[in-house]
Design a protein around this motif. Structure first.
Motif, PDB file in Angstrom:
ATOM      1  N   ILE A 120       0.919  -1.418   0.409  1.00 62.50           N
ATOM      2  CA  ILE A 120       0.117  -0.137   0.060  1.00 62.50           C
ATOM      3  C   ILE A 120       0.934   1.504  -0.124  1.00 62.50           C
ATOM      4  O   ILE A 120       0.847   2.262  -0.944  1.00 62.50           O
ATOM      5  N   ALA A 121       2.353   1.432   1.030  1.00 67.09           N
ATOM      6  CA  ALA A 121       2.964   2.374   0.837  1.00 67.09           C
ATOM      7  C   ALA A 121       3.832   2.956  -0.362  1.00 67.09           C
ATOM      8  O   ALA A 121       3.316   3.986  -0.688  1.00 67.09           O
ATOM      9  N   VAL A 122       4.026   1.216  -0.672  1.00 68.44           N
ATOM     10  CA  VAL A 122       5.331   2.110  -1.787  1.00 68.44           C
ATOM     11  C   VAL A 122       4.225   2.118  -3.788  1.00 68.44           C
ATOM     12  O   VAL A 122       4.391   3.040  -3.737  1.00 68.44           O
ATOM     13  N   SER A 123       2.750   2.042  -3.134  1.00 64.07           N
ATOM     14  CA  SER A 123       2.008   2.751  -3.767  1.00 64.07           C
ATOM     15  C   SER A 123       1.832   3.583  -4.452  1.00 64.07           C
ATOM     16  O   SER A 123       1.157   4.128  -5.203  1.00 64.07           O
ATOM     17  N   LEU A 124       1.508   4.166  -2.908  1.00 62.28           N
ATOM     18  CA  LEU A 124       0.638   5.275  -2.742  1.00 62.28           C
ATOM     19  C   LEU A 124       2.238   6.500  -3.269  1.00 62.28           C
ATOM     20  O   LEU A 124       1.553   7.605  -3.719  1.00 62.28           O
ATOM     21  N   LEU A 125       3.621   6.281  -2.991  1.00 62.66           N
ATOM     22  CA  LEU A 125       4.234   6.587  -3.250  1.00 62.66           C
ATOM     23  C   LEU A 125       4.494   7.311  -4.757  1.00 62.66           C
ATOM     24  O   LEU A 125       5.404   7.487  -5.416  1.00 62.66           O
ATOM     25  N   ASN A 126       3.268   5.909  -5.299  1.00 63.04           N
ATOM     26  CA  ASN A 126       3.671   6.362  -6.746  1.00 63.04           C
ATOM     27  C   ASN A 126       4.883   5.473  -7.929  1.00 63.04           C
ATOM     28  O   ASN A 126       5.461   5.982  -8.566  1.00 63.04           O
ATOM     29  N   LYS A 127       5.463   4.971  -6.717  1.00 58.75           N
ATOM     30  CA  LYS A 127       6.179   4.034  -7.389  1.00 58.75           C
ATOM     31  C   LYS A 127       6.368   2.439  -7.958  1.00 58.75           C
ATOM     32  O   LYS A 127       4.775   1.983  -8.176  1.00 58.75           O
ATOM     33  N   GLU A 128       7.193   2.129  -8.788  1.00 58.32           N
ATOM     34  CA  GLU A 128       6.946   1.150  -9.775  1.00 58.32           C
ATOM     35  C   GLU A 128       7.087  -0.483  -9.272  1.00 58.32           C
ATOM     36  O   GLU A 128       8.422  -0.418  -8.781  1.00 58.32           O
ATOM     37  N   ILE A 129       6.158  -1.267  -8.893  1.00 56.47           N
ATOM     38  CA  ILE A 129       6.168  -2.610  -8.101  1.00 56.47           C
ATOM     39  C   ILE A 129       5.848  -3.298  -9.453  1.00 56.47           C
ATOM     40  O   ILE A 129       5.332  -3.468  -9.942  1.00 56.47           O
ATOM     41  N   VAL A 130       7.776  -4.214  -8.967  1.00 57.00           N
ATOM     42  CA  VAL A 130       7.368  -5.557  -9.621  1.00 57.00           C
ATOM     43  C   VAL A 130       6.582  -6.925  -9.266  1.00 57.00           C
ATOM     44  O   VAL A 130       6.507  -7.230 -10.132  1.00 57.00           O
ATOM     45  N   ALA A 131       6.537  -6.756  -8.532  1.00 58.98           N
ATOM     46  CA  ALA A 131       6.180  -8.269  -7.541  1.00 58.98           C
ATOM     47  C   ALA A 131       5.722  -7.643  -6.341  1.00 58.98           C
ATOM     48  O   ALA A 131       6.145  -7.393  -5.569  1.00 58.98           O
ATOM     49  N   SER A 132       4.430  -8.227  -5.760  1.00 57.78           N
ATOM     50  CA  SER A 132       3.884  -8.205  -4.536  1.00 57.78           C
ATOM     51  C   SER A 132       4.031  -9.736  -4.195  1.00 57.78           C
ATOM     52  O   SER A 132       2.773 -10.130  -4.336  1.00 57.78           O
ATOM     53  N   PHE A 133       4.025  -9.617  -2.718  1.00 54.44           N
ATOM     54  CA  PHE A 133       3.935 -10.554  -2.366  1.00 54.44           C
ATOM     55  C   PHE A 133       3.067 -10.903  -0.614  1.00 54.44           C
ATOM     56  O   PHE A 133       3.583  -9.803   0.247  1.00 54.44           O
TER      57      PHE A 133
END
Lengths: 284, 139
Positions: A120-133
């Protein structure tokens, strides 16, 4: 009297809250014991592995270097963030995210998130998430490491990123958990102490041993971070819930005092009324 | 002169003490290490590790990992290691049966490789425990 009833309700609410937080505290405490054992028992292994890898790295020639030791010439990074799935763990997640922001740089950064909170936090920072577990609510098994190691290999060995960092919470003790960024790749060589005189036998050969050792090293470091994150989560939650329980108990005693005072006041007033009433009746 | 041996697994530090000789299976075959051995780095495989200390022999079951010899210090990082006296035959047999059963029923959660690993480990433990159990009490 309306206030008496409201006070009674508020006391009941606070009591319910304290029961819930107490239960959560107990659950975390029991989980913490196991988590702490797991985290501390594998620590000597990881530390030794670290020493071994670095020792071995010193003993090989520069043209024998494994790809894990070279820095690809690209300006981007891969960051792995490990957080719990659930909140209610005091400042743990906040501090971790602060560290993520602090570590952010101009270079293009890809993220792998483990745990819902990090996602949640990283997507709020508008960063690129390549994988999420997901992190899960039990001690993570070793097999959780393999997919992550695979993605790291994909990015690092294909020279998409020049370094791989891992941001997770280190378990110092029950009261302190420190968010920490560790450089995973490239494996740093300690060239200062390079000892060219020592002859070391490699069986079967450096080329065969090094990839296995470094791969194992990578997996173990990730796994250790998992274990420490888990222990930190439980410790942080236990402390947070203990504070919450103490606060609830404090509120209960305050409200109880307020309730008793109000009740007493009401009785006194009623007595005064009766007294006043009988006085008038007597005078008449 | 003695060797300083450290055997560490992810679960715990198995031992850290002075010994006279170590015999251990490696990918290139079984080797014995005596004090004054040349610096060595190798991979170890599944099998039996034997430590000699003051003319007493102590067998261990050991699985996968790395071995490093540096100036009479022997570091062994193993995936799994256990002293023969710590292996309980009855429990191992149960574990083996469980793993084999799970494998037949294709347990998705644990996965094929994990189960195969469990079975191999159990087989190794049994082999070493049965070999040494009879006289391990006296040694």
């Amino acid at each position: 009297m309306a206030t008496l009833l409201t006070l009674k309700r508020r006391i009941k609410t606070a009591k319910n809250v304290s029961k819930t937080t107490k239960a959560m505290q107990m659950i975390s405490a029991s989980k913490l014991k196991k988590a702490q054992d797991a985290a501390t028992s594998s620590k000597p292994y990881v530390e030794k592995l670290d020493v071994l890898s670095k020792n071995l790295a010193q003993k090989i020639d520069s043209d024998n270097l494994h790809d894990y030791m070279k820095t690809p010439n690209v300006n981007s990074k891969l960051v792995i963030v490990i957080s719990p799935d659930k909140g209610l763990s005091g400042g743990l997640v906040t501090n971790l995210i602060k560290e993520v922001i602090h570590q952010g740089s101009q270079a293009k950064t890809y993220y792998i998130t483990i745990g819902k909170k990090a996602e949640i936090a990283v997507s709020l920072l508008n960063k690129e998430i390549v994988a999420s577990f997901p992190f899960g609510s039990t001690i993570p098994g070793f097999e959780t490491v393999y997919p992550i190691a695979k993605i790291i290999n994909e990015y690092f060995l294909d020279k998409k990123v020049s370094e791989v960092n891992i941001i997770s919470t280190k378990f110092a003790n029950v009261f302190t958990q420190i968010p920490h960024a560790t450089k995973l790749l490239p494996v740093k060589l300690d060239t200062e102490t390079k000892d060219n005189n020592a002859v070391t036998l490699f069986e079967p050969s450096v080329g065969d041993l090094l990839p296995d050792l470094l791969q194992h090293y990578l997996e173990m470091v990730i796994y250790q971070s998992f274990l420490e994150s888990y222990a930190s989560e439980q410790a942080a939650r236990m402390i947070a819930m203990k504070n919450a329980t103490d606060n609830a108990l404090g509120i209960i005693s305050e409200l109880q005092l307020e309730y008793n005072k109000t009740r007493q006041e009401k009785i006194t007033n009623e007595l005064l009324d009766i007294g006043g009433g009988s006085q008038i009746a007597y005078e008449q | 002169m003695k060797l300083i041996l450290e055997v560490i697994t992810p679960i715990k530090v198995i031992l850290k003490e002075e010994v006279d000789e170590i015999t251990i299976p490696t990918v290139n075959g079984e080797i014995s290490i005596l004090p004054g051995h040349i610096d060595l780095f190798t991979k170890i495989t599944r099998g039996e590790m034997i430590i000699r200390r003051n003319n007493k022999i102590e067998p261990f079951a050991i699985m996968g990992g790395f071995l490093e010899v540096t100036k009479n210090h022997v570091n062994i990082l193993a995936d799994y290691a256990a002293h023969v006296n710590d292996i309980e035959i009855a429990r191992v047999e149960q574990a083996k049966e469980r793993a084999e059963k799970a494998m037949k029923e294709k347990d998705k959660e644990l996965g094929y490789e994990q189960l195969q690993d469990d079975i191999r480990r159990a087989a190794l433990q049994l082999k070493i425990a049965k070999k040494h159990k009879s006289h391990s009490r006296t040694s």
